[in-house]
Design an enzyme around this catalytic site. Structure first.
Site, mmCIF file in Angstrom:
data_model
loop_
_atom_site.group_PDB
_atom_site.id
_atom_site.type_symbol
_atom_site.label_atom_id
_atom_site.label_comp_id
_atom_site.label_asym_id
_atom_site.label_seq_id
_atom_site.Cartn_x
_atom_site.Cartn_y
_atom_site.Cartn_z
ATOM 1 N N ASN A 149 0.778 -1.212 -0.064
ATOM 2 C CA ASN A 149 -0.009 -0.009 0.116
ATOM 3 C C ASN A 149 0.859 1.217 0.099
ATOM 4 O O ASN A 149 0.400 2.123 0.144
ATOM 5 C CB ASN A 149 -0.912 0.025 1.204
ATOM 6 C CG ASN A 149 -0.210 -0.144 2.623
ATOM 7 O OD1 ASN A 149 0.924 -0.387 2.549
ATOM 8 N ND2 ASN A 149 -1.085 -0.022 3.598
ATOM 9 N N ASN A 170 3.278 3.360 12.785
ATOM 10 C CA ASN A 170 3.843 1.934 13.538
ATOM 11 C C ASN A 170 4.899 2.253 14.259
ATOM 12 O O ASN A 170 5.903 2.150 13.769
ATOM 13 C CB ASN A 170 4.139 0.971 12.288
ATOM 14 C CG ASN A 170 3.028 0.264 11.637
ATOM 15 O OD1 ASN A 170 1.980 0.489 12.151
ATOM 16 N ND2 ASN A 170 3.422 -0.679 10.860
ATOM 17 N N PRO A 176 -4.058 9.100 4.767
ATOM 18 C CA PRO A 176 -3.949 8.737 3.455
ATOM 19 C C PRO A 176 -5.285 8.117 3.443
ATOM 20 O O PRO A 176 -5.557 7.118 4.045
ATOM 21 C CB PRO A 176 -2.978 7.981 3.046
ATOM 22 C CG PRO A 176 -2.544 7.462 4.477
ATOM 23 C CD PRO A 176 -2.866 8.324 5.526
ATOM 24 N N GLY A 177 -5.960 8.314 2.325
ATOM 25 C CA GLY A 177 -7.099 7.702 1.881
ATOM 26 C C GLY A 177 -6.711 6.487 0.798
ATOM 27 O O GLY A 177 -5.509 6.227 0.451
ATOM 28 N N HIS A 216 -5.097 6.318 11.372
ATOM 29 C CA HIS A 216 -4.032 6.159 10.173
ATOM 30 C C HIS A 216 -4.339 6.087 8.728
ATOM 31 O O HIS A 216 -3.553 6.571 7.806
ATOM 32 C CB HIS A 216 -2.902 5.425 10.700
ATOM 33 C CG HIS A 216 -3.261 4.054 10.075
ATOM 34 N ND1 HIS A 216 -4.426 3.096 10.015
ATOM 35 C CD2 HIS A 216 -2.105 3.267 9.232
ATOM 36 C CE1 HIS A 216 -4.051 1.951 9.551
ATOM 37 N NE2 HIS A 216 -2.940 2.139 8.893
#
Lengths: 140, 485
Positions: B207, B334, B382-383, B408
């Site tokens: 991603n 993370n 972020p999308g 997130h």
């Protein structure tokens, strides 16, 4: 002939596999093959390169995770695309294996997904009437 | 196993009572609305929130943000804080393999009009794709010998800026100044160094992405102005982490923790949660190694952003002044942080684990850059590549309720396999082009795996954290060009 492994459904962010065999060694080998199938489609791999793996661990679960993480380490640091587990022996807390594969060549091979690690999450090693069955979730 | 009991506390908060799984030390708390909760009930992530509540030294609650989904150990979207002074643990599995996976947002002087017609966007995405090393096992133009690599591990983004890959002001606008103090390369294995040496300045796969976007909507003009964001402006977002280096640090220290668990008599519902007291040799060893990986990741995003900056200057044939490229902020999602928080009226030093969650400090907090301090820390969400992304800010409520943490991203709903299956016969890149979004990916399956339908609606996720008050909306950005791994 059955490949001895399948990808599990329902693992949202990661990839889970199940592998089986008549012996623990066979089930572990098939888990290694399952990992190889995640890394590339394996179609264009000649399998002319053989790499040896030798790992030790405190228990079976750790042995399986450490073995699979070693394949991931070789793929990343040696540019090695694994085809299949050619041999695998377990002696107590030690596992020795030979993996066949090819050196990655961007003009011939297509890499599939980046496997970050084999995890302990939901890890299963079960003995049943027909042999052994293992489940591993990879972080991808 | 029976479903986990969930008690609705408010339209956006759900409690998992102590006792839902054996050994819970605190309750679980999930931020979601009814619709997101229906999706959350579809997997076992609520159980993972409950499992997190069994960790020794946990304080407050085991929390999960509305983008939560099933992970390993803790769910993605999980926040767990432990009291380091009374046996609280640190857990590599509670951090994740991609240590300091994170996202940064940069603003420019360009406007949507400058990017113009479709043909130009297509050329721009090609230019970015050829400039930014991406894909599985990607290696970059930056070759590090072992001495340089160790500098990356101790200096983080500062190493890159010292090398001319960015501006000193970039560091002021990066969480932790782009480098955590106390990183100790001697706690890192040779194997991690081997994985890390060729991968600095690379995007990776999955991603991770570089996106060129435009600002579509402003929700809070004053704060947006302070962050340097205005309507129609072109922005750049970079999402990546610590690559194979961080993955190996996590793998190595999980093995150490596996042994530590029995040494310290810790009872765990899931082996992936393996941990040790923060103030134990094993805990400190991971802590110092994790900081190396965090610094590697900040250097990585700094290098990636510099490549994008150069690509834009070349593409538009303009200099740095005209481009006006400026880092708005960089956040980790993370990571474990040592922070001071007030719990039940007592100030404590906590190891805050954010696994797929973002730090969101409130206005006035000393760790927020001076220029932003009156407004709160910028939070970048972020999308998916076909929808939009958000800029938020931290709030007081977040500081009080969630140790200054928020969501997130969008969060996956479909597995990669299910996404590929459901995209059969569809040309995802064509569907994106029809919306004016130009995407290129290194992996042949990446666009299918990452298709918009594979994710929750990021706007719904952001609405929950906004309504719950644990972050506040500032601006919304729409993608124009997307480079995927």
């Amino acid at each position: 002939m059955s490949a001895g492994f399948r990808e599990l459904d329902g693992v949202t962010a990661d990839v889970g596999i199940e592998a089986w065999g008549q012996t623990l060694e066979e089930a572990f080998s098939h888990a290694g093959n399952a990992l190889a199938s995640l890394m590339s489609d394996r179609g264009a791999l000649a399998g002319d390169l053989l790499l040896d793996i030798s790992v030790t661990a405190d228990d079976r679960a750790s042995l399986l995770v450490t073995f699979l993480n070693e394949i991931i380490f070789l793929e990343e640091t040696e540019d090695f695309l694994p085809l299949e587990v050619a041999s695998l022996d377990i002696d107590g807390n030690r596992l020795c294996s030979t993996i066949s594969g090819s050196s990655y060549d961007a003009s011939v091979h297509r890499r599939n997904m980046e496997v970050k690690a084999a995890t302990y999450h939901g890890l299963r090693i079960e003995e049943n009437k027909t042999g052994f069955r293992v489940r591993v979730i990879f972080d991808v | 196993m029976p479903d986990i009991t969930l008690r609705q506390l408010s339209p956006y908060k759900w409690e998992i009572p102590v006792g839902a799984v054996p050994g819970m030390r605190v309750h679980g708390l999930i931020y979601a609305d009814e619709a997101l909760m229906r999706e959350i009930r579809g997997d076992k992530s609520a159980q993972q929130v409950a499992n997190g509540a069994t960790l020794p030294g946990i304080v407050g609650a085991s929390m999960a943000m509305p983008d939560m989904h099933f992970g390993y150990g803790l769910p993605i979207g999980g926040v767990v804080a432990t009291d380091t002074q009374s046996g609280g643990i640190i857990s590599p599995g509670g951090t994740g393999y991609d240590i300091n996976c994170g996202v940064r947002l940069a603003s420019t002087n360009l406007t949507r009009e400058d990017l113009g017609k479709r043909e130009k966007l297509r050329k721009l995405v090609d230019a970015l794709f050829s400039k930014v090393p991406s894909g599985v096992g990607s290696k970059g133009p930056i070759k590090l010998n072992s001495k340089e690599l160790k500098q990356v591990l101790t200096k983080g983004a500062k190493w890159a800026v010292d090398r001319g890959l960015g501006e000193p002001s970039d560091l002021e606008h990066t969480e932790e100044g782009g480098s955590m103090k106390g990183a100790d390369p001697s706690e890192v294995s040779d194997r991690a160094l081997q994985r890390g040496a060729p991968q600095q300045g690379t995007l990776g796969s999955g991603n991770h992405f570089v996106e060129v976007q435009y600002v579509e909507e402003i929700y809070d003009e004053k704060t947006a102005g302070a962050f340097g964001i205005r309507p129609g402006q072109i922005t750049v977002m970079v999402h990546s982490g610590s690559r194979g280096f961080g993955h190996q640090v996590c793998t190595d220290h999980l093995e150490v923790m596996n042994r530590a668990v029995s040494k310290y008599g810790i009872d765990l519902p899931d082996r992936q949660l393996a941990c040790a007291p923060f103030n134990s040799p094993e805990g400190q060893s991971y802590w110092r190694a994790m900081k190396c990986a965090a610094n590697y990741a900040w250097a990585n995003r700094q290098c990636l952003m510099h490549l994008v900056r150069e690509a834009l200057q070349d593409f538009f044939s303009i200099g740095p002044t005209d481009l006006g490229f400026r880092l708005v902020y960089d956040v980790a999602h993370n990571i474990v942080k040592l922070e001071r928080h007030t719990v039940d009226g007592r100030e404590m030093e906590l190891a805050v684990h954010r696994k797929g969650a973002t730090r969101a400090f409130p206005p006035g907090h000393p760790d927020v850059p001076a220029a932003y301090r009156p407004y709160g820390q910028p939070v970048i969400i972020p999308g998916d590549m076909g929808t939009c992304s958000y800029l938020l800010r931290g709030t007081e409520t977040g500081m009080e309720e969630t140790f200054g943490s928020t969501c997130h991203g969008a969060g996956r709903v479909l597995s990669r396999k299910a996404a590929i299956r459901s995209s059969k016969g569809r040309a995802i890149h064509r569907e994106l082009e029809d919306q004016g979004i130009y995407a290129r990916a290194a992996g042949k399956m990446s666009l299918k795996e990452e298709m918009p339908d594979a994710y929750k609606d990021v706007s719904q996720v952001v609405e929950v954290v906004h309504q719950a008050g644990i972050a506040a909306k500032v601006a919304k950005m729409r993608p124009l060009c997307v480079v995927k791994g």
